[in-house]
Motif scaffolding. Sequence first.
Motif: not given
Ligand code: F6R
Length: 607
Positions: A485-487, A603-605, A295-297
């Motif tokens: 950090m992020e907000i 959403s980081v695509t 996963a990420c983040g």
């Molecule tokens: C932090 C946040 C991001 C997501 C990350 C993964 O608040 O929202 O770190 O957790 O970009 O996103 P998903 O879970 O959609 O894969």
Amino acid sequence: MCGIFGCILKNGNAAPIIHSALKKLEYRGYDSVGTATVYKNKLFIKKDKGKIDEVHALHNLDDLPGRIGIGHTRWATHGAPYQVNTHPHTDCKEQIAVVHNGIIENFAELKMELEERGHVFRSKTDTEVIAHLIEEKLTGGLTLAEAAREALRQVVGSYAIAVVSVTEPDKIVCARKESPLVVGVAENALYFASDIPAFLPLTNRSVVIQDEEIIILNDGEYEIRKIPDWELVKREPEVIDWTSEMAEKQGYPHFMLKEIHEQPSCLRSTLRLQDQFLELMTTFIDRAGEVFLVACGTSHNACIAASYMFSKLALSATHPVIASEFVEQHGKSVNIDSTLLAVSQSGETADTLAALECARQRAATVLGLTNVVGSTLTRVARVYVCQQSGPEIGVAATKTFTSQLSVLSQLALRLAKRRGKISHVEIEDLEEKLKQMPDIIERIIQTKEEKLRQIAKKYKDKRCFFFLGRGISYAVALEGRLKLMEIAYVPAIAYPAGESKHGPISLIEPGFPVIFICPKDDTHKTVIGNIMEMKARGASIIALVEEGDEEIKSLADDYIEIATGLPEVLSPIPFVVPLQLFAYYMAVERKCDPDMPRNLAKSVTVK
Ligand code: F6R
């Protein structure tokens, strides 16, 4: 989470009003949309998968006759977002139409019984059972409201429903249990909706429906009854003095705060997931040679917590890996014996999907935990579980994190049970505590929010923070840091508390704020030692402790107390909530927009 809306007008066409109200509810779900109206003793239905604008462009949602109708915008839970699974759902004779927000837990049993009695189902949804149950009750001679009541008495789960029928074409019957339902009262119309913004441009007089109540809407009049004993309830409309913008956020200034407050109800939903998918996923994890949690983040932080859960409960090692590193780190070694559990709120994160693709090409098994049915993750995973948190609008993940933790702890518990690694007493205790979690979080929010606002005020100008925890609380430290950090744009460092003396402690000078996460688990004693180390160097200590932890309270400059007696593996769920609120109020104090932090996307695509 879905959105429902409907109306009975004195004059005019219901369909365009339903269409524009559903647009206001689109934040609750947007993978399919449908409307049903009743006109001249006939049902008219238009529905399809897709966003409201797309479906309207194809089918013209305004073009349905009649002054009475119901509508639905969907966030798929049971059944993928296809036209056939789109609400409204109908009975065999297509005389009854139902829209529903919630989850019918016993739908599989009910469906089987109804099929045995000759009912034909068209969809894979849980909702359709309600239409067929009402159909049966109506043929027994009951009124529509009585039939709905009898049907709902057979249903286990949560619902806000609305029903229309050609047998009583002047009525809409609505009911609620654990899913929101409000009624709007105007001079020339009655409306119902999941949420006030849907009818706020039309009326500001509203009646809130309570759990296990039915409301019968009938040409300018309404009647509320309690489902269990059919007792009549008198309730006058209240005047809502929100602006439309405030109403969309249910009166909260930001979506992030609203979503933090939604956590009790989201956690309740995670206790109603479909058993068969959790079991299947447990089987794959059980049989795997090695398990990666990818996963990420924030989702990665949930995976770190999960690795402690699997280890502590099922005595099983799992490997949390940041998705963007997976191919470099494990791309050559992953194989047919490997299983990847990908955790992604959106199900669309490019780094996570790239890791899965690499693993799939090497014949590994891919599983998914996501919040979005119909996302790429749900299509590529061998099995997926939907965490059912409803759409999250704030960029910072909050409610989806605690829901992920709840689902992952259930998986670890199932694996532990299956492998015989946990005693009966422990199982019962964990299951009981999971059930209590929504109430525990409700209490934290109710009683600690103001104190956290004050703490944020006090520390708002600090230039850097430490977040420290040991064991599973390390994952909480990481998540608290990420939120801040992020907000609020405050640099912050998170470490396992024991590691801080191997380097980062050199940053400490008088007044440096250090946040310690201190549940009363096996790490408690050593954490006290770490607090002393920091205090000796002049750090300001902010501690999250269990109620009655006098020892740490006496060491801290500021503290927040959290319910005591929690099993170690569940402690991240309540302990992260104060950190979410702290980050939120830090952002507000520092005049940052918590819903839309700079440089980030929900959403980081891209990789
Ligand atoms: C932090 C946040 C991001 C997501 C990350 C993964 O608040 O929202 O770190 O957790 O970009 O996103 P998903 O879970 O959609 O894969």
